[in-house]
Design an enzyme around this catalytic site. Structure first.
Site, PDB file in Angstrom:
ATOM      1  N   HIS A 269      -3.908  13.959   3.803  1.00 45.65           N
ATOM      2  CA  HIS A 269      -4.652  13.447   2.643  1.00 45.65           C
ATOM      3  C   HIS A 269      -4.389  11.955   2.455  1.00 45.65           C
ATOM      4  O   HIS A 269      -5.327  11.166   2.296  1.00 45.65           O
ATOM      5  CB  HIS A 269      -4.221  14.246   1.402  1.00 45.65           C
ATOM      6  N   GLU A 270      -3.120  11.567   2.493  1.00 42.22           N
ATOM      7  CA  GLU A 270      -2.773  10.158   2.272  1.00 42.22           C
ATOM      8  C   GLU A 270      -3.261   9.267   3.418  1.00 42.22           C
ATOM      9  O   GLU A 270      -3.719   8.141   3.189  1.00 42.22           O
ATOM     10  CB  GLU A 270      -1.263  10.010   2.091  1.00 42.22           C
TER      11      GLU A 270
ATOM     12  N   HIS B 206      -6.820   8.146   3.084  1.00 45.35           N
ATOM     13  CA  HIS B 206      -7.015   6.997   2.198  1.00 45.35           C
ATOM     14  C   HIS B 206      -6.917   5.695   2.985  1.00 45.35           C
ATOM     15  O   HIS B 206      -7.670   4.748   2.750  1.00 45.35           O
ATOM     16  CB  HIS B 206      -5.961   6.990   1.082  1.00 45.35           C
TER      17      HIS B 206
ATOM     18  N   GLU C  36     -10.361  11.137  -4.337  1.00 45.84           N
ATOM     19  CA  GLU C  36      -9.374  12.197  -4.165  1.00 45.84           C
ATOM     20  C   GLU C  36     -10.011  13.438  -3.556  1.00 45.84           C
ATOM     21  O   GLU C  36      -9.419  14.085  -2.675  1.00 45.84           O
ATOM     22  CB  GLU C  36      -8.704  12.534  -5.500  1.00 45.84           C
TER      23      GLU C  36
END
Length: 304
Positions: free
Chosen positions: A140-141, A144, A215
């Site tokens: 997930h990070e 980004h 998100e």
């Protein structure tokens, strides 16, 4: 920087629109300050200097504020190993790796570009999650970083921060020095406060609208990279539940960085705060991941 993270055109469009609108607000804000303070050079130099400092040093500022430090593979072999595997799968450069000595389970990515990117996790997160769950959070990070929305949210936050500081400065200036000033000066400070408050409100709403979507996009990209959306949903549920048990005083120290976190530092019973949250609700995120599980035919798609 190209990677195997699936491109998200809606995210890109939202980032462009957000930056364009914030750019217009920023220009209007600077113009108003120049007109009110009668000093073009002073306003431009200060604004440019602060923007440049935040852009180039945002990673260091975030790490310092969150008590994070860069760690080597020798210090954190498990953490580096997971990130190495994910970066190889995603075909993307490896960001720097940091760890924050905080019990609050969370993670964040920061940095103005790929060369300055940092992925940081807290000791509380590493302690609570299984390896597969940690992998989902880190995917997930990393999304980004790959989608460059970390840089956008960093720059977008600048205007709100400056406007908020000016509101506070003008307020305390009036509060403690009002009697010694003439009516023109008091009126000028009131106008500065009003303009700054409006700028802060606009940037606040724009950033949150972008942050909530990014998100969901990161959840989707991270789940598709690992192929295990149910595991990411499990990590999200576990982390959100544990964050709610952290003492409110400890949460407040981290709330300034909510837009960067995997899950916001919010305690229970914060309905009004959730309305303006930087993240979608836990239920919305888990539901979206369950839909991905169903499409992939993943066992245990109904994550809880």
């Amino acid at each position: 920087m190209r990677s195997r993270f699936e491109a998200d055109r809606q995210l890109t469009a939202r980032m462009v629109v957000t930056m364009f609108l914030l750019g217009l607000v920023y220009v209007a804000f600077v113009a108003a300050l120049i007109a009110l303070l009668k000093s073009v050079v002073l306003v431009v130099v200060i604004a440019a200097g602060l923007l440049g400092a935040q852009y180039w040093y945002s990673d260091r500022i975030a790490l310092y504020a969150m008590r994070g430090r860069l760690v080597t593979a020798e210090e954190q072999p498990k953490l580096h190993g997971v990130i190495d595997r994910l970066c190889a799968t995603a075909d993307m450069p490896k960001p720097r790796v940091a760890i924050s000595n905080m019990d609050m389970p969370n993670a964040f990515a920061t940095g103005s570009n790929a060369d300055h990117a940092v992925v940081c996790v807290t000791t509380g997160l590493v302690r609570r999650l299984e390896t597969e769950e940690l992998e989902g959070v880190l995917a997930h990070e990393l999304s980004h970083v790959a989608h460059r929305d970390v840089a956008v949210i960093t720059i977008a936050s600048f205007l709100g921060v400056i406007a908020g500081l000016i509101v506070r400065f003008a307020f305390y200036s009036q509060l403690f020095g009002g009697r010694s000033r003439d009516q023109n000066t008091v009126a000028l400070l009131a106008i500065v406060m009003t303009v700054s408050a409006l700028v802060y409100a606009v940037s606040f709403l724009l950033i949150r609208a972008l942050s909530r979507y990014r998100e969901l996009a990161a959840d989707r990209a991270g789940a598709m990279l690992t192929g295990k959306p149910a595991v990411l949903a499990s990590a999200l549920t576990k982390v959100s539940s544990d964050v709610a048990r952290i003492p409110t005083q400890d949460l407040r120290t981290a709330q300034a960085f909510n837009a960067f976190f995997f899950t916001p530092a919010l305690g229970p019973g914060t309905a009004v705060a959730n309305l303006f949250s930087t993240h979608p609700s836990l239920e919305r995120r888990v539901e979206a991941l369950a839909e991905i599980s169903a499409r992939l035919g993943e066992p245990g798609g109904e994550a809880s």
